[in-house]
Scaffold this motif. Structure first.
Motif, PDB file in Angstrom:
ATOM      1  N   THR A  14       0.892  -1.526   0.410  1.00 17.61           N
ATOM      2  CA  THR A  14      -0.347   0.221   0.484  1.00 17.61           C
ATOM      3  C   THR A  14       0.510   1.060   0.137  1.00 17.61           C
ATOM      4  O   THR A  14       2.166   1.025   0.650  1.00 17.61           O
ATOM      5  CB  THR A  14      -0.575   0.120   1.036  1.00 17.61           C
ATOM      6  OG1 THR A  14      -0.269   0.429   2.226  1.00 17.61           O
ATOM      7  CG2 THR A  14      -2.063  -1.225   1.251  1.00 17.61           C
ATOM      8  N   GLU A  16       0.976   3.576   2.250  1.00 12.89           N
ATOM      9  CA  GLU A  16       1.120   3.488   3.500  1.00 12.89           C
ATOM     10  C   GLU A  16       2.223   2.915   4.028  1.00 12.89           C
ATOM     11  O   GLU A  16       3.651   3.057   5.113  1.00 12.89           O
ATOM     12  CB  GLU A  16       0.462   3.285   4.307  1.00 12.89           C
ATOM     13  CG  GLU A  16      -1.259   4.356   4.617  1.00 12.89           C
ATOM     14  CD  GLU A  16      -1.556   3.939   3.448  1.00 12.89           C
ATOM     15  OE1 GLU A  16      -1.433   2.959   2.537  1.00 12.89           O
ATOM     16  OE2 GLU A  16      -2.804   4.952   2.720  1.00 12.89           O
ATOM     17  N   GLN A  17       1.850   1.875   3.491  1.00 16.71           N
ATOM     18  CA  GLN A  17       3.527   0.734   3.678  1.00 16.71           C
ATOM     19  C   GLN A  17       4.874   1.416   3.099  1.00 16.71           C
ATOM     20  O   GLN A  17       6.458   1.263   3.854  1.00 16.71           O
ATOM     21  CB  GLN A  17       2.596  -0.952   3.032  1.00 16.71           C
ATOM     22  CG  GLN A  17       2.156  -1.207   3.963  1.00 16.71           C
ATOM     23  CD  GLN A  17       1.085  -2.952   3.409  1.00 16.71           C
ATOM     24  OE1 GLN A  17       2.065  -2.456   2.692  1.00 16.71           O
ATOM     25  NE2 GLN A  17       1.727  -3.497   4.043  1.00 16.71           N
ATOM     26  N   LYS A  18       4.810   2.169   1.991  1.00 18.18           N
ATOM     27  CA  LYS A  18       6.172   2.728   0.941  1.00 18.18           C
ATOM     28  C   LYS A  18       5.942   3.528   1.553  1.00 18.18           C
ATOM     29  O   LYS A  18       7.690   3.946   2.511  1.00 18.18           O
ATOM     30  CB  LYS A  18       5.177   2.702  -0.411  1.00 18.18           C
ATOM     31  CG  LYS A  18       4.875   1.798  -1.374  1.00 18.18           C
ATOM     32  CD  LYS A  18       4.402   1.928  -2.395  1.00 18.18           C
ATOM     33  CE  LYS A  18       4.021   0.880  -3.496  1.00 18.18           C
ATOM     34  NZ  LYS A  18       3.805   1.061  -4.476  1.00 18.18           N
ATOM     35  N   ALA A  19       5.842   4.251   2.613  1.00 15.17           N
ATOM     36  CA  ALA A  19       5.681   5.845   2.790  1.00 15.17           C
ATOM     37  C   ALA A  19       6.839   4.898   4.381  1.00 15.17           C
ATOM     38  O   ALA A  19       8.087   5.871   4.466  1.00 15.17           O
ATOM     39  CB  ALA A  19       4.347   6.616   3.487  1.00 15.17           C
ATOM     40  N   ARG A  20       5.842   4.147   5.149  1.00 18.08           N
ATOM     41  CA  ARG A  20       7.286   3.726   6.151  1.00 18.08           C
ATOM     42  C   ARG A  20       7.994   3.131   5.970  1.00 18.08           C
ATOM     43  O   ARG A  20       8.833   3.714   6.722  1.00 18.08           O
ATOM     44  CB  ARG A  20       6.069   2.707   6.350  1.00 18.08           C
ATOM     45  CG  ARG A  20       4.438   3.137   7.306  1.00 18.08           C
ATOM     46  CD  ARG A  20       3.966   1.983   8.456  1.00 18.08           C
ATOM     47  NE  ARG A  20       4.111   1.685   8.845  1.00 18.08           N
ATOM     48  CZ  ARG A  20       4.594  -0.059   9.879  1.00 18.08           C
ATOM     49  NH1 ARG A  20       3.608  -0.732  10.125  1.00 18.08           N
ATOM     50  NH2 ARG A  20       5.007  -0.686  10.597  1.00 18.08           N
ATOM     51  N   LEU A  21       8.042   2.579   4.404  1.00 19.79           N
ATOM     52  CA  LEU A  21       9.121   1.459   4.327  1.00 19.79           C
ATOM     53  C   LEU A  21      10.217   3.049   4.078  1.00 19.79           C
ATOM     54  O   LEU A  21      11.604   3.469   4.532  1.00 19.79           O
ATOM     55  CB  LEU A  21      10.147   1.120   3.218  1.00 19.79           C
ATOM     56  CG  LEU A  21       9.431  -0.455   3.080  1.00 19.79           C
ATOM     57  CD1 LEU A  21       8.910  -0.763   1.025  1.00 19.79           C
ATOM     58  CD2 LEU A  21       9.998  -1.020   4.018  1.00 19.79           C
ATOM     59  N   LYS A  23      10.748   6.110   5.023  1.00 18.05           N
ATOM     60  CA  LYS A  23      10.820   7.133   6.315  1.00 18.05           C
ATOM     61  C   LYS A  23      11.255   5.980   7.421  1.00 18.05           C
ATOM     62  O   LYS A  23      12.301   6.633   7.598  1.00 18.05           O
ATOM     63  CB  LYS A  23       9.806   7.253   6.915  1.00 18.05           C
ATOM     64  CG  LYS A  23       9.752   7.599   8.842  1.00 18.05           C
ATOM     65  CD  LYS A  23       8.732   8.733   9.345  1.00 18.05           C
ATOM     66  CE  LYS A  23       9.163   9.418  10.281  1.00 18.05           C
ATOM     67  NZ  LYS A  23      10.693   9.479  11.434  1.00 18.05           N
ATOM     68  N   GLY A  24      11.531   4.068   7.481  1.00 20.52           N
ATOM     69  CA  GLY A  24      12.285   3.699   7.795  1.00 20.52           C
ATOM     70  C   GLY A  24      13.789   3.417   7.849  1.00 20.52           C
ATOM     71  O   GLY A  24      15.177   4.165   8.086  1.00 20.52           O
ATOM     72  N   SER A  26      15.145   6.074   5.835  1.00 21.66           N
ATOM     73  CA  SER A  26      15.888   7.796   6.051  1.00 21.66           C
ATOM     74  C   SER A  26      16.403   7.630   7.714  1.00 21.66           C
ATOM     75  O   SER A  26      17.492   8.055   7.975  1.00 21.66           O
ATOM     76  CB  SER A  26      15.273   8.877   5.515  1.00 21.66           C
ATOM     77  OG  SER A  26      14.792   8.297   3.992  1.00 21.66           O
ATOM     78  N   ASP A  27      15.144   7.171   8.621  1.00 18.44           N
ATOM     79  CA  ASP A  27      15.837   7.624   9.707  1.00 18.44           C
ATOM     80  C   ASP A  27      17.071   6.355  10.431  1.00 18.44           C
ATOM     81  O   ASP A  27      17.593   7.103  10.655  1.00 18.44           O
ATOM     82  CB  ASP A  27      14.818   7.021  10.500  1.00 18.44           C
ATOM     83  CG  ASP A  27      13.510   7.648  10.519  1.00 18.44           C
ATOM     84  OD1 ASP A  27      13.422   8.891  10.334  1.00 18.44           O
ATOM     85  OD2 ASP A  27      12.071   7.535  10.999  1.00 18.44           O
TER      86      ASP A  27
END
Length: 69
Positions: A14, A16-21, A23-24, A26-27
């Motif tokens: 999704t 949302e899952q891609k956005a979490r990847l 961000k994760g 990058s963090d």
């Protein structure tokens, strides 16, 4: 400028899952290497199952064998 390329099979990740990847990753680069997230590039490539292989087999066949089918 870190550049990270994530390749996943095209099976419905999704937005949302891609956005979490993104961000994760990058963090993680910031936490481990001190890299500025504003200068970190993350690209997600989705690959069709017929274009992905594991252990010398197309991924679908590999999965069937692992599942015992």
């Amino acid at each position: 400028m870190p550049y990270v390329n994530i390749k996943i099979t095209r099976e419905g990740a999704t937005p949302e899952q891609k956005a979490r990847l993104i961000k994760g990753v990058s963090d993680l680069l910031y936490d481990v290497l001190g890299k500025d997230p504003a200068l970190t590039f993350v690209v997600i490539d989705e690959v069709a199952l017929e274009d992905w292989g594991v252990g010398g087999l197309p991924v679908e066949e590999h999965r069937r064998r692992r599942a015992g089918g």
